[in-house]
Design a protein around this motif. Structure first.
Motif, mmCIF file in Angstrom:
data_model
loop_
_atom_site.group_PDB
_atom_site.id
_atom_site.type_symbol
_atom_site.label_atom_id
_atom_site.label_comp_id
_atom_site.label_asym_id
_atom_site.label_seq_id
_atom_site.Cartn_x
_atom_site.Cartn_y
_atom_site.Cartn_z
ATOM 1 N N ARG A 1 0.817 -1.214 0.000
ATOM 2 C CA ARG A 1 0.000 0.000 0.000
ATOM 3 C C ARG A 1 0.850 1.263 0.000
ATOM 4 N NH1 ARG A 1 -3.606 -2.198 4.887
ATOM 5 N NH2 ARG A 1 -1.504 -2.787 5.498
ATOM 6 N N ASP B 1 -4.094 20.035 0.087
ATOM 7 C CA ASP B 1 -3.276 19.178 0.954
ATOM 8 C C ASP B 1 -2.439 18.186 0.150
ATOM 9 O OD1 ASP B 1 -5.492 17.775 0.307
ATOM 10 O OD2 ASP B 1 -6.203 17.457 2.345
ATOM 11 N N TYR C 1 -2.109 -9.813 -19.091
ATOM 12 C CA TYR C 1 -1.399 -8.727 -19.739
ATOM 13 C C TYR C 1 -1.422 -8.915 -21.255
ATOM 14 C CZ TYR C 1 2.152 -5.275 -20.701
ATOM 15 O OH TYR C 1 2.816 -4.183 -21.180
ATOM 16 N N GLY D 1 -4.795 -6.371 4.663
ATOM 17 C CA GLY D 1 -3.397 -6.131 4.297
ATOM 18 C C GLY D 1 -2.642 -7.428 4.044
ATOM 19 N N LYS E 1 -1.063 -8.721 0.478
ATOM 20 C CA LYS E 1 0.375 -8.982 0.379
ATOM 21 C C LYS E 1 0.632 -10.361 -0.242
ATOM 22 C CE LYS E 1 4.641 -8.164 2.283
ATOM 23 N NZ LYS E 1 5.518 -7.577 3.232
ATOM 24 N N SER F 1 2.407 -10.949 -4.011
ATOM 25 C CA SER F 1 3.854 -11.071 -3.816
ATOM 26 C C SER F 1 4.588 -11.682 -5.007
ATOM 27 C CB SER F 1 4.183 -11.814 -2.526
ATOM 28 O OG SER F 1 4.079 -13.197 -2.743
ATOM 29 N N HIS F 2 3.902 -12.445 -5.857
ATOM 30 C CA HIS F 2 4.603 -12.970 -7.033
ATOM 31 C C HIS F 2 4.151 -12.350 -8.334
ATOM 32 C CE1 HIS F 2 6.234 -15.713 -4.198
ATOM 33 N NE2 HIS F 2 6.910 -16.375 -5.114
ATOM 34 N N MET F 3 3.367 -11.311 -8.238
ATOM 35 C CA MET F 3 2.933 -10.658 -9.477
ATOM 36 C C MET F 3 4.033 -9.710 -9.966
ATOM 37 S SD MET F 3 -1.025 -9.733 -9.255
ATOM 38 C CE MET F 3 -1.724 -9.414 -7.733
ATOM 39 N N PRO G 1 5.532 -6.451 -10.633
ATOM 40 C CA PRO G 1 5.169 -5.146 -10.048
ATOM 41 C C PRO G 1 4.823 -4.086 -11.087
ATOM 42 C CG PRO G 1 7.516 -5.605 -9.778
ATOM 43 C CD PRO G 1 6.881 -6.873 -10.272
ATOM 44 N N ARG G 2 5.177 -4.327 -12.331
ATOM 45 C CA ARG G 2 4.861 -3.315 -13.338
ATOM 46 C C ARG G 2 3.427 -3.439 -13.839
ATOM 47 N NH1 ARG G 2 10.287 -4.992 -16.333
ATOM 48 N NH2 ARG G 2 9.407 -6.959 -15.661
ATOM 49 N N TYR H 1 0.602 -4.146 -11.692
ATOM 50 C CA TYR H 1 -0.491 -3.936 -10.735
ATOM 51 C C TYR H 1 -0.180 -2.752 -9.831
ATOM 52 C CZ TYR H 1 2.209 -5.722 -6.767
ATOM 53 O OH TYR H 1 3.145 -5.862 -5.794
ATOM 54 N N VAL H 2 -1.225 -2.207 -9.238
ATOM 55 C CA VAL H 2 -1.061 -1.136 -8.260
ATOM 56 C C VAL H 2 -2.004 -1.402 -7.097
ATOM 57 C CG1 VAL H 2 -1.395 1.317 -7.793
ATOM 58 C CG2 VAL H 2 -0.439 0.597 -9.964
ATOM 59 N N VAL H 3 -1.519 -1.212 -5.885
ATOM 60 C CA VAL H 3 -2.388 -1.281 -4.721
ATOM 61 C C VAL H 3 -2.732 0.151 -4.311
ATOM 62 C CG1 VAL H 3 -2.624 -2.021 -2.327
ATOM 63 C CG2 VAL H 3 -1.334 -3.426 -3.942
ATOM 64 N N PRO I 1 -4.276 2.376 -1.585
ATOM 65 C CA PRO I 1 -4.857 2.473 -0.254
ATOM 66 C C PRO I 1 -5.843 3.642 -0.246
ATOM 67 C CG PRO I 1 -2.630 3.375 -0.263
ATOM 68 C CD PRO I 1 -2.929 2.961 -1.665
ATOM 69 N N SER J 1 -8.801 13.724 0.205
ATOM 70 C CA SER J 1 -8.088 15.000 0.327
ATOM 71 C C SER J 1 -9.045 16.125 -0.022
ATOM 72 C CB SER J 1 -6.912 15.023 -0.644
ATOM 73 O OG SER J 1 -7.397 15.133 -1.966
ATOM 74 N N ASP K 1 -7.452 -1.140 -1.326
ATOM 75 C CA ASP K 1 -7.525 -1.475 0.086
ATOM 76 C C ASP K 1 -8.469 -0.448 0.715
ATOM 77 O OD1 ASP K 1 -7.158 -1.891 2.761
ATOM 78 O OD2 ASP K 1 -4.986 -2.081 2.649
#
Lengths: 487, 487
Positions: A57, A327, B283, B302, B306, B310-312, B314-315, B317-319, B321, B326, B352
């Motif tokens: 996150r 912010d 993809y 969380g 995680k 963890s094995h995806m 990283p380019r 997916y995005v998590v 939160p 704002s 999340d």
């Protein structure tokens, strides 16, 4: 398992990393991690390793590829400025702002004559961000030519992985020595105290993993220590304003200049028509234009912008009013919100109040430290230089009126029910600080007027004169540029 | 000068417009103005006319063209959701979200079988925004075939203007009747009380200008009147929470489900490997995935995320939160910030906490009115339907634990110095509202579970069981989709 690397050690390092991520989030320390290196050195793998230790996150991974059309139409650092993490978050780059001086240079896409400018832009980017509290971690994964060849061959052997090896990869392996020289020059020219390179031998994957963890841990630890020191240390004193003895630019401004209404109306028509035509030319030649407006309250910024834009094609310009930062904006470097609004090639961005707020209202109201606003002159010059390097016309207008004229305008607004909303208590409070502002403005004009991004002081007591002067300056600057391009 | 149009009248209308813009800014009313109509009907000209009456600092003009690659890889309404103006500002669209059911339909780019879905998306978009206080003004500029032909010929006669007439324009003039039928169907199907069409005869330019001014003034005036009525009217009562008698979904959840550690570790390995592989498939086939996680505090969101990621790569997916909005986010429709984070084709976006905050925390804490959260069920369903229409896999997880288990976890966290930060006073306060949340959750599960975007209640007392269930559900949903695609 490679020798010297124990599972237990890796686990401990991973835990340390997770903990440091949490501390950085709490202390609002932003972190950027750039992965660079030779093809097949294992950047993707090492990024995967790194993020396994992190809370998903709190980070974002950017795969940096060739520029999109949108990106290509902006200064080359634009796409990185718009991606800096907010305070407390981590951004990881799979290749980074170094592409331009590595792969793209090797491929001849980066003109050699612009190379030094590009290095300068990169250094300024990193300097500005780290000065603002960013941690920049740069990792260069190294393998030798033979190892790289072996890895390419292995990838090429299976049709599941063969697509990962590009022609460019093979070319760089073939001309390894030449590419290596480019990389080494890059490392040398951009290895700075504030953003050092860590070169990692990536031949052995597990050892490289440990080295990546260690480098990141080290940098984050140091950042936390610095932040704690800062928190303990005494807060910087508020700025003392003192009048400089240097010759005053504002005082020299001849505010008696004026223009009769009939002349104004005729000139306005001519100039608006010319502006309309020039706007089309800019669009066709893909020249971006950045116009900043600053000045005293009631100095006539709004009126000048209105006359300037009224005959422009609305699809080709944007007026950005600058209010106090939101912010989200406060959680980034102060230039971030302006970078996001910079025009693409062929478009005009007009700013009603600008990034110069840093050295005026923020300085005077104590919204930033003395160190910060003093640093800002150089940062702003660097940003405008980047814009100019990318082909932009940059002009900055200071709408000058005297204190009596301001009082007259304030009163007129208060007496006119349709204009009362234009005047607030804050305007009166700012007026009380006239002398302080004068000092700040003089210093700003002196330190940030450059031939390629000049300040233009507009004699504003007479609105007609002022509006025409703005239109004249803008059209002249555009005509000058078009003439140069034609050469 | 055309008859019936006096310079003085236009000037007065312009002043009214400027004044209304100011009032809308003050009352924080956002306005969207869409210009549609036949080619050469003068959209650009009329937009130019309109903005001359407006303060350039308060509006933005969007020239809507063919989709960029980035846009094409998102649901078709994405590019408009991300451009809605913030409260108090005006966005003007030179052609709009109607392209898809007009020009693009005529050109055969919009599949006829998706047409009804597209109309539904458009209606839902306009309904949701206007329910939230947006003023939507839709202007359709009409000329007849003969007039259009005359204008095209005039443009084609000069090389300065010939480029403005495209082949598509000539084709639409040639098949005017057919194109007209498409437009008339569109007008009929999207003319709603909350966002009516104003058809303007654009044959005479000055008269059209007056008609545009009048339509915009009328709509803004009505909006101001509505807002004033609201301000005067009594504030809506806070929601009374009462337990529904309907059968409880949560109560039926079997929280005794568990999994031994050894089984967990083995299954985890298998499933993560499978996930890694499926991620690559997604993809390559450009299938977007949206995964929402909700649940009780300490419910294990969380931890599940995680293990899932963890094995995806990283380019890919995005998590995201989701924290309290704002101030910029608050100044937009509540779904805006989620639309901005929706994944492009082939990517995975994990949330999340999600847009369901509207019907949980915002409902319970009174951050929105009863009317607003009741409306939200339908709005959320419509948004998820748009995602599904664009080819996305959408899954929503509710991490269910019982109150005793939560107490155990809170205590364990407090006693572990490394985990103390995870627990705040707010968590304890929320716990006191357990019963209220239960009512809200039940209602949410009931009203927003759809076959194409189901809620999955995860039995969470045993963390191992829960994490495996999440991984299983995600991989199964992906496999099912891949199988369908292969057919």
């Amino acid at each position: 398992m490679e020798k010297n690397v124990k599972m237990k050690d890796i686990k401990e390092l991973g835990e340390q990393l997770g903990e440091l991520q949490r501390v950085c989030r709490e202390k609002k320390i932003p972190v950027m991690i750039a992965f660079e290196g030779y093809g097949a050195a294992g950047k993707g793998l090492q990024i995967g390793n790194l993020i396994q230790a992190l809370d998903p996150r709190g980070f974002k991974v950017y795969a940096v590829k060739n520029e999109t059309e949108e990106e290509w139409m902006h200064p080359f650092m634009w796409r990185f400025w718009t991606k800096i993490p907010e305070k407390g978050r981590i951004a990881i780059f799979d290749t980074s702002w170094y592409r331009r001086v590595m792969i793209e240079r090797f491929e001849g896409k980066t003109p050699e004559k612009e190379l030094e400018k590009d290095f300068e832009s990169i250094r300024a980017f990193e300097k500005q961000l780290t000065d603002d509290g960013m941690v920049i971690i740069k990792l260069f994964l190294k393998i030798d030519r033979k190892e790289q060849k072996k890895r390419f061959e292995k990838l090429l052997a299976s049709k599941d992985t063969a697509w990962r090896v590009s022609k460019g990869d093979l070319k760089r392996n073939h001309d390894f020595k030449e590419y290596k020289a480019i990389n080494e020059e890059m490392l040398r020219k951009t290895d700075a105290d504030y953003a050092p390179w860590t070169v990692i031998n990536a031949t052995k994957k597990k050892e490289a993993k440990v080295a990546v963890y260690q480098a990141v841990i080290q940098a984050m630890k140091e950042a936390v220590a610095r932040k704690e020191l800062e928190e303990k240390g005494s807060l910087e004193k508020k700025t003392e304003m003192k009048r400089e003895t240097a010759e005053s630019i504002l005082a020299k401004t001849d505010l008696s200049k004026s223009m009769p209404k009939e002349v104004y109306e005729e000139r306005l028509k001519e100039l608006q028509k010319k502006m309309e035509h020039l706007h089309g030319e800019l669009y066709r030649r893909r020249i971006p234009v950045v116009l900043g407006f600053e000045g005293w309250d009631a100095g006539g910024k709004g009126g000048a912008i209105k006359r300037l834009t009224s005959h422009m094609d609305p699809r080709g310009y944007v007026v950005n009013p600058t209010a106090s930062p939101s912010d989200t904006e406060k959680a980034h470097h102060y230039l971030w919100r302006f970078w996001r609004a910079m025009p693409k090639a062929g478009h005009i961005a007009i700013f009603d109040r600008t990034w110069y707020g840093r050295v005026m209202v923020e300085r005077i109201e104590g919204f930033c430290t003395e160190k910060e606003w003093k640093r800002a002159y150089g940062e702003i010059n660097a940003m405008e230089q980047d814009l100019v390097n990318a082909g932009a016309i940059v002009l900055k207008f200071w709408m000058q009126i005297d204190k009596d004229e301001q009082a007259r305008r304030f009163k007129a607004r208060q007496e006119n029910p349709k204009k009362q909303w234009k005047i607030t208590d804050e305007d009166w409070r700012n007026r009380e600080k006239w002398d302080q502002y004068e000092v700040a403005v003089e210093e700003m004009l002196e330190k940030t007027s450059m031939p390629h991004a000049p300040w233009i002081v507009v004699e504003g007591n007479d609105k007609y004169y002022a509006r025409i002067k703005v239109l004249e300056c803008v059209t002249e600057a555009i005509e000058k540029r078009l003439k140069e391009e034609r050469k």
